[in-house]
Design an enzyme around this catalytic site. Structure first.
Site, short mmCIF file in Angstrom:
data_model
loop_
_atom_site.label_atom_id
_atom_site.label_comp_id
_atom_site.label_asym_id
_atom_site.label_seq_id
_atom_site.Cartn_x
_atom_site.Cartn_y
_atom_site.Cartn_z
N CYS A 7 -3.14 -14.13 12.39
CA CYS A 7 -2.29 -15.15 11.48
C CYS A 7 -1.15 -15.21 12.24
O CYS A 7 -0.62 -14.32 13.04
CB CYS A 7 -2.07 -14.67 10.27
N CYS A 16 -0.33 -8.46 6.87
CA CYS A 16 -1.92 -8.00 7.33
C CYS A 16 -1.87 -7.77 8.92
O CYS A 16 -2.46 -8.35 9.67
CB CYS A 16 -2.60 -9.23 7.14
N TYR A 247 -1.33 9.63 -15.23
CA TYR A 247 -0.82 8.47 -14.55
C TYR A 247 -1.87 7.23 -14.78
O TYR A 247 -2.19 6.69 -13.88
CB TYR A 247 -0.64 8.76 -12.91
N GLU A 268 0.93 7.94 -19.43
CA GLU A 268 1.47 7.05 -18.35
C GLU A 268 3.06 7.01 -18.72
O GLU A 268 3.39 6.89 -20.05
CB GLU A 268 0.83 5.85 -18.38
N CYS A 343 -3.56 6.94 -3.59
CA CYS A 343 -3.12 5.64 -2.54
C CYS A 343 -2.31 6.18 -1.23
O CYS A 343 -1.79 5.22 -0.53
CB CYS A 343 -2.27 4.57 -3.50
#
Length: 385
Positions: A7, A16, A247, A268, A343
Site C-alpha cells: 500500500c 499492514c 477473561y 469478565e 494474542c
C-alpha cells in the site's frame, strides 16, 4: 499466492507493515518466530513443528472499520491516522478493511459538503463529525453505520440518513454516537438510533450474537471461528465437564463450549461485555452458562479458596497476559486441562514458565488473526502432570 504491491501508505500508517511479500513467505516468518519462542515446549509433541494457520484470502478481513476526518487544502478527507500521530492520511480503500465498509465511508464523506456538515478539529474543538465506524456481519451481511459526533444536533439528519441508505441499501442500522470527550476514545456513551434496530447480528460457531455499537466482537470472524473450534477440539470436552471461561468477553468461547459440557462459568471484568454475554445466552436459549462480572484472577482465587473444582479452564487474557495469582488459583483448582488462547506470544511464553510447573504442553497451534501485521494468536492445550 501472488505477491501484491505494498500500500502507498504503508510506511506512514503501519497498519499492514508486512504487506509486500507472498503470503507463504510471510506465514513462514511467523512460524519461525513462534517456533523460536516456544520451541522448548515442543520436544514431546507428536508434531514438534508449530504450524501457523493462515487465511485462504488474507485481504479485506477487518469487519469493523473506523475512519477519522480532517481537512487538507480545504478539502474534506477521511482515512486513518498516521502512525504515532493524529494526522489523518487520506484513504478510500485499504487492503485489510472490508470493502463494503470502505465504500460507505467514501459516500458519507461525499455527502458532508452538500449537507453543510463540518468535520471536527481536535485543536480548536470546532466541528461536528469526528469519526465514522462501520461494522459488517460476516455471516449475516448486516451493516451498522455509527456517526460519531461532538454534539447531538445533526443538521437534516433524517434526509442525510435517507440519502445514505438509498445509495447503500445494504445498511441495516444507523446510529448517532455522541462523544464530547477530549481524549482518543472513538465512541462516547450516548447512542441515538437514526435508522433500524440499533444493533446488528452475526454468528460464530453456530451461535448468534447481537452486536451493539460498544460491543466487543472480533474484527476477523473467519479466523476467530477457527481459533475457537481449535480451542474446543483441544479441550476434549465431555458432557460431565464443568468449565470456566476466564477473561470471557461477550462469552464467545463459553457459549460455543456450552453444548459439549454440563455447565460453563464465564468471568469478565467489563460489565458491558457481561451484559452482552447474558443477552446472547438468552438469545440462543442456552441455559447451562452463567456469567459473572469481576476480575478473573480474583474470581479464580476466591473459587479455589472455597474448594471449587473445574475440569477445564479456558483462558484468553489481554496482551499483558495472565498473573501469578491467577495461575496459582489454577494450581489450587486442579483442572485436568487448561486451554490458553493468547494474542501475545511474548507474555504467553512468560506465563508458560509458571504453568509448566504443574502442567505439560500437549498441543500448540498458531493463527494469523491479523494478516500483514506483526500480531499472532496462539492456542495451547496443557494437561495436568
Amino acid at each position: 499466492m501472488e505477491k501484491r504491491n505494498k500500500c502507498p501508505l504503508v510506511k506512514k500508517c503501519g497498519g499492514c507493515n508486512l504487506c509486500g511479500e507472498t503470503y507463504e513467505e510471510y506465514l513462514k516468518k511467523k512460524e519461525d518466530e513462534l517456533n523460536s519462542l516456544l520451541g522448548e515446549y515442543t520436544s514431546d509433541l507428536y508434531d514438534p513443528h508449530i504450524r501457523v494457520l493462515g487465511m485462504k484470502d488474507p485481504y479485506h478481513y477487518r469487519h469493523k472499520v473506523t475512519a477519522a476526518f480532517s481537512y487538507k487544502k480545504g478539502e474534506i478527507i477521511s482515512g486513518i491516522y498516521e502512525k504515532n500521530s493524529h494526522r489523518v492520511l487520506k484513504s478510500d480503500s485499504c487492503f485489510i478493511e472490508n470493502e463494503t465498509a470502505d465504500k460507505i465511508i467514501v459516500t458519507i464523506r461525499s455527502l458532508l459538503k452538500s449537507f453543510k456538515i463540518k468535520v471536527y478539529d481536535e485543536d480548536t474543538g470546532y466541528g461536528l463529525l469526528r469519526y465514522v465506524m462501520v461494522r459488517v456481519g460476516k455471516a449475516t451481511g448486516q451493516v451498522m453505520v455509527i456517526l460519531v459526533v461532538s454534539d447531538p444536533v445533526f443538521p437534516s439528519k433524517n434526509n442525510f440518513v435517507k440519502e445514505l441508505v438509498k445509495r447503500h441499501p445494504e445498511i441495516t442500522t444507523v446510529i448517532l454516537n455522541v462523544n464530547s470527550r477530549t481524549d482518543s476514545m472513538v465512541l462516547g456513551e450516548r447512542n441515538i438510533k437514526l435508522y433500524g434496530p440499533g444493533k446488528i447480528e452475526d454468528s460464530l460457531c453456530n451461535v448468534r450474537y447481537n452486536i451493539s455499537p460498544q460491543a466487543f466482537f472480533q474484527v476477523n470472524p473467519e479466523m476467530t471461528e477457527k481459533i475457537y473450534r481449535t480451542a474446543i477440539d483441544f479441550a476434549k470436552l465431555k458432557k460431565t465437564d464443568k468449565v470456566i471461561d476466564a477473561y470471557c468477553g461477550i462469552g464467545t468461547i463459553a457459549l460455543t463450549a456450552s453444548s459439549h459440557v454440563e455447565e460453563v462459568t464465564g468471568v469478565e471484568l467489563n460489565h458491558d461485555a457481561i451484559e452482552d454475554a447474558i443477552e446472547n445466552s438468552y438469545k440462543n436459549r442456552i441455559k447451562n452458562v452463567r456469567f459473572i462480572a469481576g476480575d478473573a484472577g480474583d474470581f479464580m482465587q476466591e473459587a479455589a479458596a472455597q474448594g471449587v473444582k473445574a475440569d477445564v479452564v479456558f483462558m484468553d487474557p489481554p496482551r499483558t497476559g495472565s498473573t501469578i495469582e491467577f495461575i496459582n488459583a489454577i494450581f489450587a483448582m486442579e483442572p485436568s486441562r487448561v486451554v490458553y488462547v493468547s494474542c501475545n506470544p511474548e507474555t504467553l511464553k512468560r506465563d508458560l514458565k509458571q504453568l509448566t510447573k504443574k502442567y505439560k504442553v500437549k498441543r500448540i497451534m498458531g493463527f494469523d488473526q491479523f494478516p500483514w501485521t506483526e500480531h499472532l494468536e496462539t492456542c495451547l492445550l496443557l494437561e495436568r502432570l
